[in-house]
Design a protein around this motif. Structure first.
Motif, short mmCIF file in Angstrom:
data_model
loop_
_atom_site.label_atom_id
_atom_site.label_comp_id
_atom_site.label_asym_id
_atom_site.label_seq_id
_atom_site.Cartn_x
_atom_site.Cartn_y
_atom_site.Cartn_z
N MET A 24 0.87 -1.17 0.00
CA MET A 24 0.00 0.00 0.00
C MET A 24 0.91 1.23 0.00
O MET A 24 2.11 1.13 0.20
N ARG A 25 0.35 2.35 -0.19
CA ARG A 25 1.14 3.58 -0.19
C ARG A 25 1.33 4.10 1.24
O ARG A 25 1.08 5.27 1.54
N TRP A 26 1.77 3.20 2.10
CA TRP A 26 2.06 3.51 3.50
C TRP A 26 3.52 3.18 3.77
O TRP A 26 3.86 2.07 4.18
N PRO A 27 4.44 4.15 3.53
CA PRO A 27 5.85 3.89 3.82
C PRO A 27 6.06 3.62 5.31
O PRO A 27 5.42 4.22 6.17
N VAL A 28 7.00 2.73 5.58
CA VAL A 28 7.37 2.42 6.96
C VAL A 28 7.75 3.71 7.69
O VAL A 28 7.38 3.90 8.85
N GLU A 29 8.46 4.60 7.02
CA GLU A 29 8.90 5.83 7.68
C GLU A 29 7.73 6.70 8.16
O GLU A 29 7.83 7.36 9.19
N VAL A 30 6.60 6.65 7.47
CA VAL A 30 5.43 7.42 7.90
C VAL A 30 4.83 6.80 9.16
O VAL A 30 4.44 7.52 10.08
N ILE A 31 4.77 5.48 9.20
CA ILE A 31 4.27 4.80 10.40
C ILE A 31 5.16 5.16 11.60
O ILE A 31 4.67 5.51 12.68
N LEU A 32 6.48 5.08 11.39
CA LEU A 32 7.41 5.40 12.47
C LEU A 32 7.31 6.86 12.88
O LEU A 32 7.42 7.18 14.06
N ASP A 33 7.07 7.73 11.92
CA ASP A 33 6.91 9.15 12.23
C ASP A 33 5.69 9.39 13.10
O ASP A 33 5.73 10.18 14.05
N MET A 34 4.58 8.70 12.80
CA MET A 34 3.38 8.86 13.63
C MET A 34 3.65 8.37 15.05
O MET A 34 3.26 9.03 16.01
N LEU A 35 4.32 7.23 15.18
CA LEU A 35 4.65 6.73 16.51
C LEU A 35 5.61 7.69 17.23
O LEU A 35 5.44 7.98 18.41
N GLY A 36 6.58 8.20 16.49
CA GLY A 36 7.55 9.12 17.07
C GLY A 36 6.94 10.44 17.50
O GLY A 36 7.46 11.11 18.40
N SER A 37 5.82 10.81 16.88
CA SER A 37 5.16 12.06 17.25
C SER A 37 4.29 11.89 18.49
O SER A 37 3.68 12.85 18.97
N GLY A 38 4.22 10.64 18.99
CA GLY A 38 3.46 10.40 20.21
C GLY A 38 2.14 9.70 20.01
O GLY A 38 1.43 9.43 20.99
N MET A 39 1.78 9.42 18.76
CA MET A 39 0.52 8.71 18.54
C MET A 39 0.64 7.29 19.06
O MET A 39 1.69 6.65 18.92
N GLU A 40 -0.42 6.81 19.66
CA GLU A 40 -0.46 5.43 20.11
C GLU A 40 -1.00 4.56 18.98
O GLU A 40 -1.68 5.04 18.08
N ILE A 41 -0.71 3.28 19.06
CA ILE A 41 -1.14 2.35 18.01
C ILE A 41 -2.65 2.46 17.78
O ILE A 41 -3.10 2.53 16.63
N ASN A 42 -3.44 2.48 18.83
CA ASN A 42 -4.89 2.55 18.66
C ASN A 42 -5.33 3.84 17.99
O ASN A 42 -6.30 3.84 17.22
N GLU A 43 -4.64 4.94 18.24
CA GLU A 43 -4.96 6.20 17.57
C GLU A 43 -4.70 6.09 16.07
O GLU A 43 -5.50 6.57 15.25
N ILE A 44 -3.58 5.50 15.72
CA ILE A 44 -3.24 5.33 14.30
C ILE A 44 -4.29 4.45 13.62
O ILE A 44 -4.78 4.78 12.54
N LEU A 45 -4.66 3.37 14.27
CA LEU A 45 -5.65 2.47 13.69
C LEU A 45 -7.02 3.12 13.57
O LEU A 45 -7.74 2.89 12.58
N ASP A 46 -7.40 3.94 14.54
CA ASP A 46 -8.67 4.65 14.46
C ASP A 46 -8.67 5.65 13.30
O ASP A 46 -9.67 5.79 12.59
N ASP A 47 -7.55 6.34 13.11
CA ASP A 47 -7.45 7.35 12.05
C ASP A 47 -7.28 6.72 10.66
O ASP A 47 -7.64 7.34 9.66
N HIS A 48 -6.72 5.52 10.61
CA HIS A 48 -6.40 4.88 9.33
C HIS A 48 -6.84 3.41 9.36
O HIS A 48 -6.03 2.51 9.55
N PRO A 49 -8.14 3.17 9.18
CA PRO A 49 -8.69 1.81 9.33
C PRO A 49 -8.15 0.79 8.33
O PRO A 49 -8.31 -0.41 8.54
N GLU A 50 -7.49 1.24 7.27
CA GLU A 50 -6.91 0.29 6.32
C GLU A 50 -5.66 -0.40 6.90
O GLU A 50 -5.23 -1.43 6.39
N LEU A 51 -5.11 0.18 7.96
CA LEU A 51 -3.96 -0.41 8.63
C LEU A 51 -4.41 -1.39 9.71
O LEU A 51 -5.50 -1.24 10.27
N GLU A 52 -3.56 -2.35 9.99
CA GLU A 52 -3.81 -3.32 11.05
C GLU A 52 -2.69 -3.22 12.08
O GLU A 52 -1.58 -2.77 11.75
N LYS A 53 -2.96 -3.65 13.29
CA LYS A 53 -1.96 -3.59 14.35
C LYS A 53 -0.66 -4.26 13.91
O LYS A 53 0.44 -3.75 14.17
#
Length: 76
Positions: A24-53
């Motif tokens: 998908m057009r979800w680079p690993v670096e973007v996922i890591l950036d969201m985590l690094g900005s303080g987002m929790e896994i559940n927040e990321i999943l809520d905002d982007h339902p196409e992603l899985e834990k």
């Protein structure tokens, strides 16, 4: 861990060959950036339902492999 790393793909046709989640057009670096900005896994999943834990865990594992020098190089 092999199941996790299989979620990370490198395809020259997607995101200029950067490691992405499941082709998908979800680079690993973007996922890591969201985590690094303080987002929790559940927040990321809520905002982007196409992603899985497991996608997020795979991104973290890929980063760990990259740091250790065992980078995924296979084109999927």
């Amino acid at each position: 861990m092999e199941n996790l790393i299989s979620r990370i793909t490198i395809n020259p046709e997607i995101c200029h060959g950067k490691p992405t989640v499941r082709n998908m057009r979800w680079p690993v670096e973007v996922i890591l950036d969201m985590l690094g900005s303080g987002m929790e896994i559940n927040e990321i999943l809520d905002d982007h339902p196409e992603l899985e834990k497991e996608d997020i865990l795979a991104s973290i594992y890929y980063a760990k492999l990259s740091i250790s020098g065992n980078v995924l190089k296979k084109v999927s």
